[in-house]
Scaffold this motif. Structure first.
Motif, short mmCIF file in Angstrom:
data_model
loop_
_atom_site.label_atom_id
_atom_site.label_comp_id
_atom_site.label_asym_id
_atom_site.label_seq_id
_atom_site.Cartn_x
_atom_site.Cartn_y
_atom_site.Cartn_z
N ILE A 1 0.69 -1.42 -0.48
CA ILE A 1 0.11 0.19 0.08
C ILE A 1 1.10 1.30 -0.39
CG2 ILE A 1 -0.24 0.25 2.24
CD1 ILE A 1 -3.21 -0.30 0.42
N ALA A 2 0.29 2.22 -0.99
CA ALA A 2 1.02 3.17 -0.70
C ALA A 2 0.15 4.91 0.01
CB ALA A 2 2.12 3.64 -1.94
N VAL A 3 1.02 5.64 0.12
CA VAL A 3 0.09 7.10 0.70
C VAL A 3 -0.13 8.05 -0.44
CG1 VAL A 3 -0.33 8.95 2.19
CG2 VAL A 3 0.59 6.62 3.04
N ARG A 4 -1.34 8.12 -0.91
CA ARG A 4 -1.15 9.16 -1.96
C ARG A 4 -1.56 10.56 -1.44
NH1 ARG A 4 -5.38 9.32 -7.46
NH2 ARG A 4 -6.05 10.52 -5.51
N LEU B 1 -16.71 9.89 4.60
CA LEU B 1 -16.07 8.92 4.44
C LEU B 1 -14.74 9.36 4.72
CD1 LEU B 1 -16.44 6.01 4.42
CD2 LEU B 1 -15.64 6.49 1.53
N ASP B 2 -13.44 8.04 6.15
CA ASP B 2 -12.35 8.43 5.73
C ASP B 2 -12.08 6.99 5.97
OD1 ASP B 2 -9.82 9.01 6.74
OD2 ASP B 2 -10.79 10.03 8.28
N PHE B 3 -10.65 6.53 5.99
CA PHE B 3 -10.08 5.37 5.23
C PHE B 3 -8.53 4.81 6.96
CE2 PHE B 3 -11.82 5.78 1.53
CZ PHE B 3 -12.36 4.75 1.64
N GLY B 4 -8.45 3.63 7.28
CA GLY B 4 -7.77 3.86 7.92
C GLY B 4 -6.76 2.56 7.00
N LEU B 5 -5.19 2.26 8.39
CA LEU B 5 -4.20 1.40 7.52
C LEU B 5 -3.84 0.83 8.53
CD1 LEU B 5 -3.00 0.54 4.98
CD2 LEU B 5 -1.17 2.01 5.52
N ILE B 6 -4.21 -0.41 8.97
CA ILE B 6 -2.89 -2.04 9.42
C ILE B 6 -2.38 -2.23 8.20
CG2 ILE B 6 -3.27 -3.31 11.03
CD1 ILE B 6 -6.57 -2.73 12.09
N GLY C 1 -4.31 6.66 9.59
CA GLY C 1 -6.09 7.15 8.96
C GLY C 1 -5.32 8.06 8.08
N LEU C 2 -6.33 8.96 7.22
CA LEU C 2 -5.65 9.49 6.08
C LEU C 2 -6.81 10.95 7.20
CD1 LEU C 2 -7.45 8.42 3.06
CD2 LEU C 2 -5.21 8.98 3.37
N GLY C 3 -7.34 10.56 7.99
CA GLY C 3 -8.26 11.77 8.82
C GLY C 3 -7.66 11.16 10.39
N ASP C 4 -8.20 12.43 11.35
CA ASP C 4 -7.99 11.62 12.72
C ASP C 4 -8.72 10.87 12.88
OD1 ASP C 4 -6.72 13.82 13.40
OD2 ASP C 4 -7.80 15.01 13.86
N GLN C 5 -10.58 9.93 12.21
CA GLN C 5 -11.01 9.87 12.66
C GLN C 5 -10.78 7.78 11.96
OE1 GLN C 5 -14.77 11.31 11.47
NE2 GLN C 5 -15.92 10.32 13.56
N GLY C 6 -9.84 8.40 10.51
CA GLY C 6 -10.01 6.78 10.66
C GLY C 6 -8.35 6.22 11.20
N THR C 7 -7.44 7.24 12.02
CA THR C 7 -6.38 6.31 13.14
C THR C 7 -6.94 5.86 13.76
OG1 THR C 7 -5.02 8.61 11.62
CG2 THR C 7 -4.46 7.10 14.22
N ALA C 8 -8.26 6.99 14.05
CA ALA C 8 -9.08 6.16 15.71
C ALA C 8 -9.64 4.20 15.55
CB ALA C 8 -10.01 6.74 15.99
N ARG D 1 -3.40 3.64 -1.66
CA ARG D 1 -3.35 3.33 -2.64
C ARG D 1 -2.33 1.48 -2.91
NH1 ARG D 1 0.41 2.93 -6.43
NH2 ARG D 1 2.08 3.68 -5.46
N GLY D 2 -3.74 1.19 -3.81
CA GLY D 2 -2.92 -1.09 -3.38
C GLY D 2 -1.36 -0.59 -4.46
N VAL D 3 -0.55 -0.55 -3.98
CA VAL D 3 0.57 -0.82 -5.10
C VAL D 3 0.44 -2.25 -6.04
CG1 VAL D 3 2.79 -1.57 -4.76
CG2 VAL D 3 2.02 -0.38 -3.20
N ASN D 4 0.07 -3.81 -5.43
CA ASN D 4 -0.21 -4.85 -6.87
C ASN D 4 -1.95 -4.38 -7.76
OD1 ASN D 4 2.32 -5.32 -6.16
ND2 ASN D 4 1.93 -6.18 -4.64
N THR D 5 -2.44 -3.81 -6.92
CA THR D 5 -4.22 -3.87 -6.94
C THR D 5 -4.46 -2.17 -8.17
OG1 THR D 5 -4.75 -3.23 -4.95
CG2 THR D 5 -4.90 -5.34 -5.25
#
Length: 156
Positions: A34-37, A57-62, A79-86, A43-47
């Protein structure tokens, strides 16, 4: 480390939040999943998958990866924002065993979605890379369905 130039690759590490160390880990560790854009998106690196923060809408990453030289384990929870991180932190806390069941002992990147008009506890798994093998998805079907079922509908 608080020093941006210091590469502390000699210990297992977890980075929480979207800062330089998180980006450094995502860029240097393997596998590259995964990469941060910019602007705010994962963004998926291989997808071809793109997870872009929008209004409501927010997204988080593990991410769990390994450094190619030292083989130490590195975790990123951001996350992309505070709620995504939480949401990512809460999801990892609530579903660590289930993620381990699906991913095995290997490295993975899990993207979590969260409706920002609701609590971050309403998060759901949107992507797990690499995708669990067919036999893991079959053997742990209920676990897979529980994690990927979105408790709310998103208009994309």
């Amino acid at each position: 480390s608080g020093e941006p130039s210091r590469q502390a690759w000699s210990k297992d590490t977890i980075a929480i939040g979207p800062h330089y160390k998180s980006i450094q880990i995502l860029d240097a560790c393997e596998p590259r999943l995964i990469a941060v854009r910019q602007p705010a998106a994962f963004r998926g690196v291989n997808t071809p998958e793109l997870f872009e923060a929008k209004e409501g809408l927010d997204f988080g990453l593990i991410y769990k990866g390994r450094h190619p030289a030292t083989h130490n384990t590195f975790w990123v929870v951001m996350g992309l924002g505070d709620q995504g991180t939480a949401a990512a932190a809460h999801f990892l806390h609530a579903h660590a065993r289930a993620l381990g069941t699906l991913a095995g002992r290997g490295c993975f990147a899990a993207v979590i979605s969260v409706d920002t008009t609701k609590t971050w506890e309403s998060s759901a798994l949107r992507s797990l890379q690499p995708r669990p093998s067919w036999w893991r998805r079959l053997l742990y079907r209920k676990t897979w369905q529980k994690l990927t079922t979105t408790p709310w509908t998103v208009q994309l």
